[in-house]
Every structure is written in C-alpha cells, then in structure tokens.
Design an enzyme around this catalytic site. Structure first.
Site, PDB file in Angstrom:
ATOM      1  N   ARG A 110       0.822  -1.225   0.000  1.00  0.00           N
ATOM      2  CA  ARG A 110       0.000   0.000   0.000  1.00  0.00           C
ATOM      3  C   ARG A 110       0.851   1.268   0.000  1.00  0.00           C
ATOM      4  O   ARG A 110       0.405   2.326   0.403  1.00  0.00           O
ATOM      5  CB  ARG A 110      -0.968   0.031   1.175  1.00  0.00           C
ATOM      6  CG  ARG A 110      -1.955  -1.110   1.174  1.00  0.00           C
ATOM      7  CD  ARG A 110      -3.125  -0.808   2.099  1.00  0.00           C
ATOM      8  NE  ARG A 110      -4.047  -1.915   2.115  1.00  0.00           N
ATOM      9  CZ  ARG A 110      -3.975  -2.909   2.987  1.00  0.00           C
ATOM     10  NH1 ARG A 110      -3.042  -2.907   3.921  1.00  0.00           N
ATOM     11  NH2 ARG A 110      -4.848  -3.885   2.930  1.00  0.00           N
ATOM     12  N   LYS A 132       2.106  11.481 -11.295  1.00  0.00           N
ATOM     13  CA  LYS A 132       1.224  10.549 -12.015  1.00  0.00           C
ATOM     14  C   LYS A 132       2.024   9.278 -12.257  1.00  0.00           C
ATOM     15  O   LYS A 132       3.119   9.334 -12.827  1.00  0.00           O
ATOM     16  CB  LYS A 132       0.795  11.133 -13.371  1.00  0.00           C
ATOM     17  CG  LYS A 132      -0.355  12.111 -13.288  1.00  0.00           C
ATOM     18  CD  LYS A 132      -0.830  12.502 -14.684  1.00  0.00           C
ATOM     19  CE  LYS A 132      -1.965  13.502 -14.609  1.00  0.00           C
ATOM     20  NZ  LYS A 132      -2.345  14.029 -15.943  1.00  0.00           N
ATOM     21  N   GLU A 174       7.439  19.332 -25.017  1.00  0.00           N
ATOM     22  CA  GLU A 174       6.790  19.549 -23.706  1.00  0.00           C
ATOM     23  C   GLU A 174       7.339  20.812 -23.037  1.00  0.00           C
ATOM     24  O   GLU A 174       6.624  21.492 -22.305  1.00  0.00           O
ATOM     25  CB  GLU A 174       7.000  18.340 -22.782  1.00  0.00           C
ATOM     26  CG  GLU A 174       6.306  17.051 -23.218  1.00  0.00           C
ATOM     27  CD  GLU A 174       4.794  17.027 -22.936  1.00  0.00           C
ATOM     28  OE1 GLU A 174       4.243  17.991 -22.352  1.00  0.00           O
ATOM     29  OE2 GLU A 174       4.157  16.023 -23.328  1.00  0.00           O
ATOM     30  N   LYS A 208       5.460  23.217 -14.148  1.00  0.00           N
ATOM     31  CA  LYS A 208       4.653  22.057 -13.746  1.00  0.00           C
ATOM     32  C   LYS A 208       4.452  22.047 -12.232  1.00  0.00           C
ATOM     33  O   LYS A 208       3.354  21.749 -11.748  1.00  0.00           O
ATOM     34  CB  LYS A 208       5.306  20.757 -14.232  1.00  0.00           C
ATOM     35  CG  LYS A 208       4.386  19.565 -14.041  1.00  0.00           C
ATOM     36  CD  LYS A 208       4.649  18.416 -14.956  1.00  0.00           C
ATOM     37  CE  LYS A 208       3.601  17.332 -14.688  1.00  0.00           C
ATOM     38  NZ  LYS A 208       3.804  16.120 -15.456  1.00  0.00           N
ATOM     39  N   GLU A 218      -5.652  16.676 -10.585  1.00  0.00           N
ATOM     40  CA  GLU A 218      -6.252  17.086 -11.853  1.00  0.00           C
ATOM     41  C   GLU A 218      -7.774  17.185 -11.781  1.00  0.00           C
ATOM     42  O   GLU A 218      -8.500  16.543 -12.540  1.00  0.00           O
ATOM     43  CB  GLU A 218      -5.834  16.134 -12.997  1.00  0.00           C
ATOM     44  CG  GLU A 218      -6.083  16.725 -14.369  1.00  0.00           C
ATOM     45  CD  GLU A 218      -5.378  15.962 -15.498  1.00  0.00           C
ATOM     46  OE1 GLU A 218      -4.159  15.793 -15.428  1.00  0.00           O
ATOM     47  OE2 GLU A 218      -6.070  15.549 -16.422  1.00  0.00           O
ATOM     48  N   ARG A 222      -4.933  21.471 -13.358  1.00  0.00           N
ATOM     49  CA  ARG A 222      -3.842  20.675 -13.936  1.00  0.00           C
ATOM     50  C   ARG A 222      -4.064  20.373 -15.413  1.00  0.00           C
ATOM     51  O   ARG A 222      -3.129  20.071 -16.146  1.00  0.00           O
ATOM     52  CB  ARG A 222      -3.663  19.382 -13.123  1.00  0.00           C
ATOM     53  CG  ARG A 222      -2.434  18.599 -13.533  1.00  0.00           C
ATOM     54  CD  ARG A 222      -2.069  17.516 -12.540  1.00  0.00           C
ATOM     55  NE  ARG A 222      -0.943  16.748 -13.041  1.00  0.00           N
ATOM     56  CZ  ARG A 222      -0.152  16.000 -12.294  1.00  0.00           C
ATOM     57  NH1 ARG A 222      -0.354  15.907 -11.008  1.00  0.00           N
ATOM     58  NH2 ARG A 222       0.842  15.324 -12.824  1.00  0.00           N
ATOM     59  N   ASN A 226      -2.333  19.794 -20.363  1.00  0.00           N
ATOM     60  CA  ASN A 226      -2.757  19.013 -21.531  1.00  0.00           C
ATOM     61  C   ASN A 226      -2.823  19.851 -22.801  1.00  0.00           C
ATOM     62  O   ASN A 226      -3.381  19.412 -23.809  1.00  0.00           O
ATOM     63  CB  ASN A 226      -4.130  18.368 -21.278  1.00  0.00           C
ATOM     64  CG  ASN A 226      -4.047  17.297 -20.215  1.00  0.00           C
ATOM     65  OD1 ASN A 226      -3.005  16.678 -20.039  1.00  0.00           O
ATOM     66  ND2 ASN A 226      -5.130  17.088 -19.495  1.00  0.00           N
ATOM     67  N   HIS A 229      -2.519  18.243 -26.090  1.00  0.00           N
ATOM     68  CA  HIS A 229      -2.603  16.797 -25.871  1.00  0.00           C
ATOM     69  C   HIS A 229      -3.913  16.181 -26.354  1.00  0.00           C
ATOM     70  O   HIS A 229      -3.977  14.974 -26.553  1.00  0.00           O
ATOM     71  CB  HIS A 229      -2.413  16.465 -24.388  1.00  0.00           C
ATOM     72  CG  HIS A 229      -0.965  16.549 -23.960  1.00  0.00           C
ATOM     73  ND1 HIS A 229      -0.228  17.705 -24.058  1.00  0.00           N
ATOM     74  CD2 HIS A 229      -0.123  15.617 -23.438  1.00  0.00           C
ATOM     75  CE1 HIS A 229       1.003  17.486 -23.605  1.00  0.00           C
ATOM     76  NE2 HIS A 229       1.089  16.227 -23.227  1.00  0.00           N
ATOM     77  N   HIS A 233      -2.908  13.140 -28.365  1.00  0.00           N
ATOM     78  CA  HIS A 233      -3.094  11.728 -27.996  1.00  0.00           C
ATOM     79  C   HIS A 233      -3.739  10.941 -29.130  1.00  0.00           C
ATOM     80  O   HIS A 233      -3.375   9.796 -29.387  1.00  0.00           O
ATOM     81  CB  HIS A 233      -3.962  11.604 -26.734  1.00  0.00           C
ATOM     82  CG  HIS A 233      -3.194  11.816 -25.475  1.00  0.00           C
ATOM     83  ND1 HIS A 233      -3.778  12.301 -24.325  1.00  0.00           N
ATOM     84  CD2 HIS A 233      -1.879  11.630 -25.174  1.00  0.00           C
ATOM     85  CE1 HIS A 233      -2.851  12.385 -23.381  1.00  0.00           C
ATOM     86  NE2 HIS A 233      -1.702  11.996 -23.867  1.00  0.00           N
ATOM     87  N   HIS A 245       5.485  10.711 -28.445  1.00  0.00           N
ATOM     88  CA  HIS A 245       4.468  11.501 -27.752  1.00  0.00           C
ATOM     89  C   HIS A 245       4.670  13.001 -28.043  1.00  0.00           C
ATOM     90  O   HIS A 245       3.736  13.708 -28.438  1.00  0.00           O
ATOM     91  CB  HIS A 245       4.562  11.221 -26.249  1.00  0.00           C
ATOM     92  CG  HIS A 245       3.643  12.046 -25.413  1.00  0.00           C
ATOM     93  ND1 HIS A 245       2.276  11.859 -25.398  1.00  0.00           N
ATOM     94  CD2 HIS A 245       3.901  13.095 -24.585  1.00  0.00           C
ATOM     95  CE1 HIS A 245       1.729  12.750 -24.576  1.00  0.00           C
ATOM     96  NE2 HIS A 245       2.692  13.519 -24.084  1.00  0.00           N
TER      97      HIS A 245
HETATM   98  N1  GLY Z   1       1.535  15.020 -18.283  1.00  0.00           N
HETATM   99  C1  GLY Z   1       0.592  15.913 -17.758  1.00  0.00           C
HETATM  100  C2  GLY Z   1       0.424  15.818 -16.274  1.00  0.00           C
HETATM  101  O1  GLY Z   1       1.278  15.309 -15.592  1.00  0.00           O
HETATM  102  O2  GLY Z   1      -0.566  16.263 -15.757  1.00  0.00           O
END
Ligand code: GLY
Length: 341
Positions: A110, A132, A174, A208, A218, A222, A226, A229, A233, A245
C-alpha cells in the site's frame, strides 16, 4: 545545480544537475533495502551493480514495460527480496520506467517510498514530475494508475548527450508547451543556438510544479498541462505510436493554437510562433487530411471527453490558457484543414 520544491500529497525536491550514480548510492544508504527498476539495456550500459542492500530488476525498454506482466514481475521481486514499508524503489530510465516504478511503489504494501531518476528529456520535464504513475491497459494508455509522489527526483543532464536528436526534440515539445501556457522566457531560450538544458528543464519543471501545487489530482487546473494533448493523444494512437508523444503533441499544439485563433482571437503571430519554434526543432506541425475521421473517433474515446464533449485547452495569449469545452464539430473540422498536409 538547481533545486525546485514540489508541493503535493507529499513535498519533495527536484534536483536539476544531479549525478545519477551518486544519488543511487545516497538513496541506498538511506534505506535498509532498495529496489532499482531500470531497462535492462541501461543497467548494462551504466554498469549498475547490485550490492548488499541494492537489488535490481531489468525491464523491457519503452512503453512495453508499462504492462501488468512486467509489474507483476516487479511485485514478485519485491516479495523475493523482502521489500518492507520503510524500504524504497528507484525508477531509473525514461518516462515509461518512472511511471512503472512509481506505480509499483504506490501498490507494494500500500505504498513505499520511491525516487525518480529520469534519463529522457520528456521524463525529466514531464513524466517524472507531478506524481502521475501507472501502466497501460489493453484498452488504452495510462488507464491504470495512481497519483503518488516520489520522495525526490534527480535529473542528471549528462544523459541528454546520449539521446538521439529525435528524442531530444520530442522532449522539447513539452518544454515549449510550458512556455506557451505559462513562461514566455522559455520561448526565447529554445531559440538559442546552443540550448541551456539546465535552465530549460528548471523552468519547465517550475511551470509544472506551480500547476501541480494547485491541483495535484487534476480536478481542473492541472488540465492546462494538456495543452496540445487532446488532438496529440489521438494522433499518437492513429500513428500506431510511430510518432513520439512529443511529436504528436507538437501537431496537437499547432491545432490548439489554430482553434484558439478561431475561438479566442489568439494573435496570428503567436499561432505562427508555434510553427516556427516547433519546426526549427524538426518537430511535425501537420498531419494528413485523410486521417480526420479516424482522429474524430479517437478523440471521442479520450479520457478528456466529458459527457460526450471533447475538451481542449486553448490560449487567449501566451501564459493565458482557456478551457474550450463545447466546440462545434464543424469548427473542429474546419480548423483541422489548417494543419493538414
Ligand atoms: N503530463 C501531464 C500531467 O502530468 O498532468
């Protein structure tokens, strides 16, 4: 060396200009036992060796490691070496490795501590920052995962000299995104003859960090990360991942800029600046006209679709992102014509 503090579910530092191998030693000294996860080719080329309290597991390279079977082999290794709650995991590699390592850390017992040592530019400015973590599902990229911050991120820019130009450019897409959504100085720095990567990475990480501090999970803010994106995507998938990407996001940003010109009055010269900056790095800025219907299908399946509506991040000017939530499909089609080849 530059240090950026990240405020999230736990606070941690991103060190830009670290020495990766020294950091591995330092982390190993901090914990009773450490598991280092890295692509097998990286372990070989950097001659990383196991020691009394450092165990290593090699993974396939690239996106194929973000897979339940690879994750299962990591869990098995955790079990075999008796990785306890106070022990730690290190993800050493590109964005796919740090995503996998972070998710293994989030799920084993956990949650155990983990550290990211990204070796690709995209990993340094994006994947390893912001907590993430995850793997891919059969039905799509990054569908299984968790928001789970590392205890530290160590960026060794020496690794950049080993990257092919194509990967550097994809990572710079990016960085340029961070320039358009928040920090116009980045847009000047990427035009220098010799790029100052320490500066560029630090500025992109700061952009960031600021966003993540406001909205770690998010819920809305956040989403500005994107930018480019939504279509990006879809293009990445449509190209069957032949495009990196960052390359797909490059085209996606030109599309988002064109949408912004149409709907938000973004100035012509800013739209053009997208094409110039991205084109100078040999990044693609257009996509075949014939692919539109396939892209529309993919757009509708995207994670960013809410109640059947495709959502884009646009710009009203540099540093001013705007949510575009209900764009008529006729507008989407018309604007696509402007980025076709
Ligand atoms: N790659 C976008 C984020 O981390 O929110």
């Amino acid at each position: 060396m530059k240090i950026i503090e990240i405020v999230a579910d736990r606070n941690y530092r991103v060190v830009v200009g670290a020495n990766a191998l020294d950091e591995i030693k330092a982390i190993t000294a901090l914990h009773r036992r450490v598991l280092l996860i890295a692509p097998s080719n990286l372990i070989k080329s950097f001659k990383i060796k196991e020691s009394k309290n450092l165990s290593i597991i090699g993974t396939p390279s690239g996106e194929s490691q973000k897979n339940i079977r690879v994750l299962e082999s990591v869990w098995r290794k955790c079990s075999a070496i008796g990785l306890e709650r106070s022990d730690a995991i290190i993800g050493f590699g590109g964005g796919a490795t740090t995503d996998l390592a972070g998710f293994a850390a989030a799920t084993w017992l956990r949650g155990v501590d983990w550290y990211a040592i990204p070796t690709s530019l995209a990993g340094m400015v994006d994947a390893a920052i912001g907590g993430k973590t995850g793997i891919n599902a059969q039905s799509g990229k990054n569908l299984i995962g968790s928001f789970y911050s590392p205890s530290g991120v160590f960026i060794d820019i020496k690794y950049l000299s080993k990257l092919p130009n194509r990967d550097l450019s994809a990572g710079l897409a990016e960085v340029i995104k961070c320039g358009f959504i928040s920090d116009y100085k980045i847009l000047n720095l990427v035009q220098d003859d010799v790029l100052d990567f320490e500066k560029l990475i630090s500025r992109a990480v700061k952009v960031k960090a600021n966003v993540v501090a406001k909205d770690f999970k998010e819920s809305r803010i956040r989403e500005v990360l994107n930018y480019g994106h939504t279509l990006g995507h879809a293009i990445e998938k449509d190209s069957k991942y032949k495009l990196r990407h960052g390359e797909a996001v490059s085209i996606g940003m030109v599309y988002a800029a064109e949408l912004s010109r149409e709907l938000l009055g973004l100035a012509d010269e800013i739209v053009e600046l997208h094409r110039v900056l991205l084109g100078n790095l040999n990044l693609p800025t257009s996509y075949p006209k014939s692919r539109w219907s396939s892209l529309v299908d993919l757009l509708l399946k995207d994670k960013k679709v809410k109640q059947g509506k495709v959502r884009f991040i646009g710009l009203s000017k540099i540093g001013k992102p705007v949510w575009l939530e209900d764009v008529p499909s006729s507008t989407l089609t018309k604007v696509y014509e402007r980025i076709t080849k």
